[in-house]
Design a protein around this motif. Structure first.
Motif, short mmCIF file in Angstrom:
data_model
loop_
_atom_site.label_atom_id
_atom_site.label_comp_id
_atom_site.label_asym_id
_atom_site.label_seq_id
_atom_site.Cartn_x
_atom_site.Cartn_y
_atom_site.Cartn_z
N VAL A 43 -2.50 -2.59 2.24
CA VAL A 43 -2.90 -1.41 1.97
C VAL A 43 -4.60 -1.63 2.20
O VAL A 43 -5.44 -0.72 2.78
N ALA A 44 -4.92 -2.82 1.55
CA ALA A 44 -6.47 -2.99 1.66
C ALA A 44 -6.64 -4.53 1.93
O ALA A 44 -5.81 -5.35 1.39
N ALA A 45 -7.43 -5.18 2.39
CA ALA A 45 -7.83 -6.38 2.60
C ALA A 45 -9.42 -6.73 2.62
O ALA A 45 -10.13 -5.95 3.13
N ALA A 46 -9.63 -7.65 2.12
CA ALA A 46 -11.21 -8.17 2.02
C ALA A 46 -11.34 -9.42 3.06
O ALA A 46 -10.55 -10.27 3.14
N ASP A 93 6.61 -2.92 -6.14
CA ASP A 93 5.48 -3.53 -7.12
C ASP A 93 4.20 -3.52 -6.19
O ASP A 93 4.15 -3.87 -5.07
N GLU A 94 2.92 -3.27 -6.92
CA GLU A 94 1.83 -3.20 -6.38
C GLU A 94 1.28 -4.44 -6.67
O GLU A 94 1.03 -4.63 -7.88
N VAL A 95 0.87 -5.40 -5.82
CA VAL A 95 0.38 -6.69 -6.04
C VAL A 95 -1.16 -7.15 -5.16
O VAL A 95 -1.40 -6.13 -4.59
N TYR A 96 -1.46 -8.27 -5.68
CA TYR A 96 -2.91 -8.59 -4.98
C TYR A 96 -2.84 -10.09 -5.19
O TYR A 96 -2.53 -10.64 -6.01
N ALA A 136 -8.93 -4.16 -6.01
CA ALA A 136 -8.15 -5.12 -6.16
C ALA A 136 -8.20 -6.16 -5.08
O ALA A 136 -8.23 -7.36 -5.18
N ALA A 137 -8.12 -5.63 -3.75
CA ALA A 137 -8.37 -6.59 -2.55
C ALA A 137 -9.69 -7.28 -2.53
O ALA A 137 -9.54 -8.40 -2.13
#
Length: 319
Positions: A43-46, A93-96, A136-137
């Motif tokens: 969903v997102a990346a840093a 599950d939502e993970v990071y 989170a990302a």
């Protein structure tokens, strides 16, 4: 959920500057899942400096995965498939996490700058409910580095600390962890003039404008100096006798008295800090120019490479 057959991602096929070698490819392949891994819909990346250093070939002499490869360590997303021996997570599950256990060796062929990536369950944690995917990302690599460096320095309640580069991705979290998790007696940090207010908002007691004064000339010395900018030889002049200097910048001369911290990604730090993230005592710091949409990933790298970003540069949404 059905396993995807198409995976869009940013890929480099040769070493070079991100603006010249990163290309958006419609089908880079979906990672084959090992028994201890999960497949993540990103969903997102840093972005991190290690990502563009990798495309430049800085880690060629180590055991780095050669191109073609998709860069990216930090991820926040949703589990769409689990390996046969995975016990921590379920589909949905939502993970990071930081998906590369060792950021300098054996990086994944398909990193987090793709629609789908894979990671071992041991490097992932459940995303705190109060955090957005963007927040989170932004955290894993930076907060694990911040925490690990403080542990290496044996930082503890009542000690003072000077953070060099306090508005950066790692520095902004060192300030908060030192203050709100470790119980620092005093937090000082260096930055340029326009970023001093950000330092104060994060909990800095003494914000030092490096364009106007040299931190090593201050009469006050510190129990720990945490160097995020590659100035360990100056840092040792600002530490108390018997104090510790930690640096996270390799590839430049490191003072003999300083300790170099190299992260080994481990979700236990994310799990340990989850209550502080849920309560808001420790906050994600996102660069105000972002988040950058997936199509503008090269622009996001360009901004990070200027060295002037505040907090973390995040790519979102990832289609």
């Amino acid at each position: 959920m059905a396993t995807p057959s198409v995976n869009k991602g940013w890929i480099y096929s040769e070493y070079g500057k991100t603006g010249e070698v990163l290309k958006l490819v419609e089908n880079v392949g979906v990672p084959d899942l090992k028994e201890d891994q999960v497949l993540i819909k990103v969903v997102a990346a840093a972005l991190n400096p290690v990502d563009f250093k990798r495309t430049l070939g800085f880690f060629r002499s180590l055991k780095d995965t050669p191109p073609p490869a998709v860069p990216g360590n930090d991820v926040a997303g949703v589990v769409v498939k689990v390996g046969s021996k995975v016990t921590k997570f379920r589909v949905g599950d939502e993970v990071y996490g930081d998906i590369n256990e060792n950021s300098l060796e054996n990086q994944k062929q398909i990193g987090s700058l793709a629609e789908y990536t894979s990671a071992e369950e041991r490097v992932l944690a459940l995303k705190p409910e109060k955090l957005s995917f963007v927040e989170a990302a932004s955290l894993p690599l930076a907060i694990e580095t911040a925490y690990g460096g403080l542990e290496l320095a044996q930082f503890s309640t009542g000690k003072s600390i000077l953070v060099l580069g306090g508005a950066g991705g790692v520095g902004s979290l060192v300030i908060q962890l030192a203050k709100h998790v470790f119980g620092a007696s005093k937090v000082a940090a260096t930055e340029s003039t326009g970023k001093l207010e950000l330092l104060r908002s994060l909990g800095t007691d003494l914000a030092i404008d490096y364009t106007k004064e040299n931190f090593e000339d201050l009469p006050e010395k510190f129990d720990v100096v945490y160097d995020t900018v590659g100035q360990s030889e100056r840092a040792v002049k600002a530490v108390k006798e018997g104090g510790k200097v930690v640096t996270i910048v390799g590839g430049v001369p490191v003072a003999p008295q300083a300790q170099l911290f190299i992260l080994v990604s481990n979700a236990s730090v994310l799990e340990k800090l989850s209550p502080y993230l849920e309560s808001g005592k420790v906050k994600a710091v996102i660069d105000p120019k972002g988040p950058f949409p997936f199509s503008n990933t090269v622009e996001a790298f360009s901004h990070l490479e200027t060295g002037r970003a505040s907090g973390k540069v995040v790519v979102y949404p990832i289609p």
